[in-house]
Design a protein around this motif. Structure first.
Motif, PDB file in Angstrom:
ATOM      1  N   ALA A 143      41.456  42.198  45.393  1.00 27.44           N
ATOM      2  CA  ALA A 143      41.473  41.120  46.390  1.00 27.44           C
ATOM      3  C   ALA A 143      41.818  39.776  45.739  1.00 27.44           C
ATOM      4  O   ALA A 143      42.643  39.022  46.270  1.00 27.44           O
ATOM      5  N   LEU A 144      41.193  39.486  44.607  1.00 28.54           N
ATOM      6  CA  LEU A 144      41.484  38.224  43.924  1.00 28.54           C
ATOM      7  C   LEU A 144      42.929  38.162  43.450  1.00 28.54           C
ATOM      8  O   LEU A 144      43.577  37.114  43.542  1.00 28.54           O
ATOM      9  N   TYR A 145      43.424  39.282  42.937  1.00 24.49           N
ATOM     10  CA  TYR A 145      44.795  39.323  42.425  1.00 24.49           C
ATOM     11  C   TYR A 145      45.797  38.930  43.503  1.00 24.49           C
ATOM     12  O   TYR A 145      46.754  38.210  43.234  1.00 24.49           O
ATOM     13  N   TRP A 146      45.581  39.400  44.711  1.00 28.03           N
ATOM     14  CA  TRP A 146      46.531  39.102  45.781  1.00 28.03           C
ATOM     15  C   TRP A 146      46.275  37.757  46.461  1.00 28.03           C
ATOM     16  O   TRP A 146      47.125  37.275  47.202  1.00 28.03           O
ATOM     17  N   CYS A 147      45.105  37.147  46.202  1.00 27.78           N
ATOM     18  CA  CYS A 147      44.796  35.859  46.831  1.00 27.78           C
ATOM     19  C   CYS A 147      45.174  34.659  45.964  1.00 27.78           C
ATOM     20  O   CYS A 147      45.355  33.562  46.501  1.00 27.78           O
ATOM     21  N   VAL A 148      45.260  34.847  44.657  1.00 25.68           N
ATOM     22  CA  VAL A 148      45.527  33.711  43.778  1.00 25.68           C
ATOM     23  C   VAL A 148      47.035  33.485  43.646  1.00 25.68           C
ATOM     24  O   VAL A 148      47.829  34.390  43.882  1.00 25.68           O
ATOM     25  N   PRO A 149      47.436  32.268  43.252  1.00 23.14           N
ATOM     26  CA  PRO A 149      48.854  32.001  43.006  1.00 23.14           C
ATOM     27  C   PRO A 149      49.393  32.837  41.849  1.00 23.14           C
ATOM     28  O   PRO A 149      48.622  33.348  41.020  1.00 23.14           O
ATOM     29  N   GLN A 150      50.693  32.959  41.783  1.00 21.54           N
ATOM     30  CA  GLN A 150      51.369  33.804  40.789  1.00 21.54           C
ATOM     31  C   GLN A 150      50.934  33.489  39.359  1.00 21.54           C
ATOM     32  O   GLN A 150      50.715  34.388  38.565  1.00 21.54           O
ATOM     33  N   ARG A 151      50.788  32.221  39.033  1.00 22.00           N
ATOM     34  CA  ARG A 151      50.491  31.857  37.647  1.00 22.00           C
ATOM     35  C   ARG A 151      49.089  32.251  37.208  1.00 22.00           C
ATOM     36  O   ARG A 151      48.780  32.271  36.021  1.00 22.00           O
ATOM     37  N   TRP A 152      48.181  32.593  38.136  1.00 23.28           N
ATOM     38  CA  TRP A 152      46.811  32.958  37.789  1.00 23.28           C
ATOM     39  C   TRP A 152      46.561  34.462  37.807  1.00 23.28           C
ATOM     40  O   TRP A 152      45.471  34.914  37.463  1.00 23.28           O
ATOM     41  N   LYS A 153      47.547  35.250  38.192  1.00 22.41           N
ATOM     42  CA  LYS A 153      47.342  36.698  38.342  1.00 22.41           C
ATOM     43  C   LYS A 153      46.977  37.378  37.022  1.00 22.41           C
ATOM     44  O   LYS A 153      46.069  38.201  36.984  1.00 22.41           O
ATOM     45  N   ASN A 154      47.661  37.036  35.947  1.00 21.47           N
ATOM     46  CA  ASN A 154      47.328  37.634  34.655  1.00 21.47           C
ATOM     47  C   ASN A 154      45.930  37.239  34.196  1.00 21.47           C
ATOM     48  O   ASN A 154      45.223  38.033  33.578  1.00 21.47           O
ATOM     49  N   SER A 155      45.516  36.024  34.500  1.00 19.16           N
ATOM     50  CA  SER A 155      44.170  35.573  34.130  1.00 19.16           C
ATOM     51  C   SER A 155      43.100  36.363  34.873  1.00 19.16           C
ATOM     52  O   SER A 155      42.061  36.700  34.298  1.00 19.16           O
ATOM     53  N   VAL A 156      43.349  36.660  36.135  1.00 18.00           N
ATOM     54  CA  VAL A 156      42.404  37.473  36.911  1.00 18.00           C
ATOM     55  C   VAL A 156      42.245  38.847  36.262  1.00 18.00           C
ATOM     56  O   VAL A 156      41.123  39.342  36.096  1.00 18.00           O
ATOM     57  N   LEU A 157      43.350  39.457  35.869  1.00 16.61           N
ATOM     58  CA  LEU A 157      43.282  40.776  35.232  1.00 16.61           C
ATOM     59  C   LEU A 157      42.582  40.701  33.877  1.00 16.61           C
ATOM     60  O   LEU A 157      41.819  41.609  33.512  1.00 16.61           O
ATOM     61  N   LEU A 158      42.822  39.646  33.126  1.00 18.48           N
ATOM     62  CA  LEU A 158      42.176  39.473  31.822  1.00 18.48           C
ATOM     63  C   LEU A 158      40.666  39.332  31.981  1.00 18.48           C
ATOM     64  O   LEU A 158      39.895  40.001  31.278  1.00 18.48           O
ATOM     65  N   VAL A 159      40.236  38.488  32.897  1.00 21.29           N
ATOM     66  CA  VAL A 159      38.805  38.285  33.119  1.00 21.29           C
ATOM     67  C   VAL A 159      38.151  39.571  33.632  1.00 21.29           C
ATOM     68  O   VAL A 159      37.042  39.927  33.214  1.00 21.29           O
ATOM     69  N   ALA A 160      38.834  40.293  34.505  1.00 22.80           N
ATOM     70  CA  ALA A 160      38.287  41.561  35.003  1.00 22.80           C
ATOM     71  C   ALA A 160      38.134  42.565  33.864  1.00 22.80           C
ATOM     72  O   ALA A 160      37.132  43.282  33.789  1.00 22.80           O
ATOM     73  N   LEU A 164      32.195  44.048  29.083  1.00 17.89           N
ATOM     74  CA  LEU A 164      30.810  43.598  28.946  1.00 17.89           C
ATOM     75  C   LEU A 164      29.846  44.475  29.737  1.00 17.89           C
ATOM     76  O   LEU A 164      28.729  44.735  29.308  1.00 17.89           O
ATOM     77  N   HIS A 165      30.290  44.931  30.908  1.00 22.50           N
ATOM     78  CA  HIS A 165      29.418  45.727  31.772  1.00 22.50           C
ATOM     79  C   HIS A 165      29.086  47.077  31.135  1.00 22.50           C
ATOM     80  O   HIS A 165      27.962  47.558  31.247  1.00 22.50           O
ATOM     81  N   PHE A 166      30.045  47.696  30.473  1.00 24.86           N
ATOM     82  CA  PHE A 166      29.840  49.033  29.938  1.00 24.86           C
ATOM     83  C   PHE A 166      29.521  49.065  28.445  1.00 24.86           C
ATOM     84  O   PHE A 166      29.392  50.140  27.870  1.00 24.86           O
ATOM     85  N   SER A 167      29.397  47.923  27.805  1.00 24.83           N
ATOM     86  CA  SER A 167      29.025  47.886  26.390  1.00 24.83           C
ATOM     87  C   SER A 167      27.515  47.986  26.251  1.00 24.83           C
ATOM     88  O   SER A 167      26.764  47.545  27.116  1.00 24.83           O
ATOM     89  N   THR A 168      27.082  48.560  25.140  1.00 25.82           N
ATOM     90  CA  THR A 168      25.655  48.570  24.868  1.00 25.82           C
ATOM     91  C   THR A 168      25.253  47.171  24.409  1.00 25.82           C
ATOM     92  O   THR A 168      26.042  46.468  23.775  1.00 25.82           O
ATOM     93  N   PRO A 169      24.050  46.743  24.717  1.00 26.62           N
ATOM     94  CA  PRO A 169      23.643  45.358  24.397  1.00 26.62           C
ATOM     95  C   PRO A 169      23.757  44.994  22.922  1.00 26.62           C
ATOM     96  O   PRO A 169      24.129  43.880  22.590  1.00 26.62           O
ATOM     97  N   GLU A 170      23.452  45.943  22.027  1.00 26.08           N
ATOM     98  CA  GLU A 170      23.512  45.591  20.606  1.00 26.08           C
ATOM     99  C   GLU A 170      24.935  45.490  20.083  1.00 26.08           C
ATOM    100  O   GLU A 170      25.178  44.886  19.050  1.00 26.08           O
TER     101      GLU A 170
END
Length: 83
Positions: A19-36, A42-48
């Motif tokens: 949803a974010l990828y298709w809502c943001v302007p063209q220049r921000w699309k790669n940033s959305v994918l990078l942050v995701a 981070l979500h699937f890494s073990t804390p240590e």
């Protein structure tokens, strides 16, 4: 019906990213994918093991970005070979 453990968060992240990828302007699309991608890491890494590899990943991303910019702005093939 058998559900794969951890599938719900991945599906949620996928839907939000799509949803974010298709809502943001063209220049921000790669940033959305990078942050995701960082968020999934981070979500699937073990804390240590979470922060040290993330710092390396961020440094690697920054260095690759700067080298790519330098390569783009290089004027001669000789300078481009340096990168």
């Amino acid at each position: 019906m058998n559900v794969i453990p951890g599938a719900a968060p991945v599906l949620t992240i996928l839907i939000i990213t799509f949803a974010l990828y298709w809502c943001v302007p063209q220049r921000w699309k790669n940033s959305v994918l990078l942050v995701a991608g960082y968020f999934i890491y981070l979500h699937f890494s073990t804390p240590e093991l979470q922060w040290k590899p993330l710092i390396i990943l961020l440094l690697s991303t920054g260095i690759n970005f700067l080298c790519g910019k330098a390569l783009f702005h290089a004027r001669t093939p000789r300078v481009k070979k340096c990168y």
